[in-house]
Each structure stands twice: as structure tokens, then as C-alpha cells.
Design a protein around this motif. Structure first.
Motif, mmCIF file in Angstrom:
data_model
loop_
_atom_site.group_PDB
_atom_site.id
_atom_site.type_symbol
_atom_site.label_atom_id
_atom_site.label_comp_id
_atom_site.label_asym_id
_atom_site.label_seq_id
_atom_site.Cartn_x
_atom_site.Cartn_y
_atom_site.Cartn_z
ATOM 1 N N THR A 137 0.754 -1.173 0.001
ATOM 2 C CA THR A 137 0.007 -0.061 0.003
ATOM 3 C C THR A 137 0.913 1.178 -0.330
ATOM 4 N N SER B 151 -2.153 9.368 -4.778
ATOM 5 C CA SER B 151 -2.628 9.292 -3.338
ATOM 6 C C SER B 151 -4.209 9.053 -3.328
ATOM 7 N N LYS B 152 -4.430 8.568 -2.345
ATOM 8 C CA LYS B 152 -5.983 8.016 -2.515
ATOM 9 C C LYS B 152 -6.765 9.342 -2.064
ATOM 10 N N LEU C 175 -3.032 3.439 -1.741
ATOM 11 C CA LEU C 175 -3.631 2.781 -2.946
ATOM 12 C C LEU C 175 -2.690 1.220 -2.766
ATOM 13 N N GLN D 145 -6.102 3.053 -10.035
ATOM 14 C CA GLN D 145 -4.307 3.134 -9.962
ATOM 15 C C GLN D 145 -3.659 1.926 -10.529
#
Length: 200
Positions: free
Chosen positions: A26, A109-110, A30, A40
Motif C-alpha cells: 500500500t 494518493s488515495k 492505494l 491506479q
């Protein structure tokens, strides 16, 4: 280094050197690596293809990370000078933050959840009719009272009534509307000016 952001040890049952790595990492919220899903993953696959590292795709790239993604990513890592394709090594085909930044130009980035609106969006004039019951009507009535435009003998409450309409007409007149523009049926401009607190 390519391994930045990956676990120190691969998950139990690590594959042999002849099998592509099958674990996930992670990075910035993500997931990447075998079985990861999302836009992604597609973005990584498209970037690999664009840079000439797509030979292992029979189809795709797609939103689910497969062995083909791992093999293509490993080829990309090796092109950067990394070595060792066994799970947990620098060119095992599972992204680290450094190689991901080299591939994509930056590390995605999320997205954070959007902030809840402070005020209730205008629900449309058709929302306001006899029989309508909603906490939005109560919140609107309270704002009208706070603005000195309430015509309530009791309430306000959640059901739209003629008293709500009369109170809203007083608000419209306070804003300078006259005639049919002050008929007590909310319009977007007057509603936005009233700043009814959002009802979550």
C-alpha cells in the motif's frame, strides 16, 4: 530504492523464483501488487505500455493486478538497474514508491472523502409543496425565524405549510424581491442567501 513501502517479508507461502511475486503493498493509501484493484492499477499498466514494458499482456491492461502486470513491472524495474526477481527483491515486479514515481511522474494518493457541505443545497422549487415533509423544511424555518422573518404561531416543523410560504415570502421581501418574485416559493438565489444548515 524500489523496495520502499513494501513489507520486509513477503506473505506466507511466497512463490518460487520462477513464479511472479504475489503480494501487495500500500503506497499513499492505494494498493499495488497481485490482486489489487482500482484505477491506479490501470494507470500503472497504461504507463508501462507507453514506456515499452507491456509485452506480457495478452489483453489489458485492466483494473485488477495480474501476473502480467507483475512481469511487466519487473521488466521496468530491471531497466532502472534493479536486480533480483524473487519475491521481496528489488526487481520482483511489485512497486515501491521510488519506482512508481519514476514510472508515473509522481506517486498517486488515495483521494480524501469530500467535505460535507456546510449548507443545504437548493432542492429545487418543486420540492416545496403541500404534503412535503422533510428536516430541510424545519431547518429552513429555523433560519427564517433567526432572520426575523418567521410568521409561525407554533413550530417551525418538518411539513411545508402556508405559514412556511408566508415566512419565506417575508425573507424574499427582506432581500428586496417584490411582486411574483416574493411569492414565498424558494428560488436558488434566495435559498443560497438564507444559508440553511446541511441536513445529513
Amino acid at each position: 530504492m524500489a523496495g520502499f513501502g513494501r513489507p520486509k517479508y513477503p506473505s506466507a507461502g511466497a512463490p518460487s523464483a520462477s513464479t511472479p511475486a504475489r503480494y501487495q503493498v500500500t503506497i499513499n493509501g492505494l494498493a499495488y501488487g497481485y490482486g489489487a484493484t482500482g484505477s491506479q492499477v490501470t494507470a500503472v499498466g497504461k504507463a508501462l505500455v507507453a514506456k515499452g514494458f507491456g509485452k506480457h499482456y495478452a489483453e489489458g491492461p485492466g483494473p485488477t493486478w495480474s501476473d502480467a502486470d507483475t512481469l511487466n513491472y519487473s521488466d521496468f524495474q530491471k531497466s532502472l538497474g534493479f536486480k533480483g526477481t524473487a519475491a521481496g527483491q528489488d526487481a520482483d515486479g511489485v512497486p515501491g514508491a521510488a519506482t512508481l514515481a519514476k514510472l508515473l511522474g509522481s506517486v498517486p494518493s488515495k483521494p480524501s472523502a469530500p467535505a460535507a457541505p456546510a449548507f443545504e443545497p437548493f432542492p429545487g422549487a418543486a420540492f416545496f409543496h403541500t404534503g412535503r415533509t422533510s428536516p430541510i423544511v424545519t431547518a429552513m424555518g429555523r433560519r427564517l425565524v433567526a432572520e426575523g422573518c418567521g410568521r409561525y404561531t407554533q413550530g417551525p416543523g418538518p411539513s411545508w405549510t402556508l405559514t412556511d410560504q408566508a415566512s419565506y415570502a417575508a425573507w424574499q421581501r427582506k432581500l428586496g424581491y417584490t411582486g411574483s418574485a416574493a411569492d414565498g416559493v424558494p428560488g436558488k438565489a434566495s435559498w443560497d442567501a438564507l444559508k440553511v444548515p446541511a441536513q445529513l
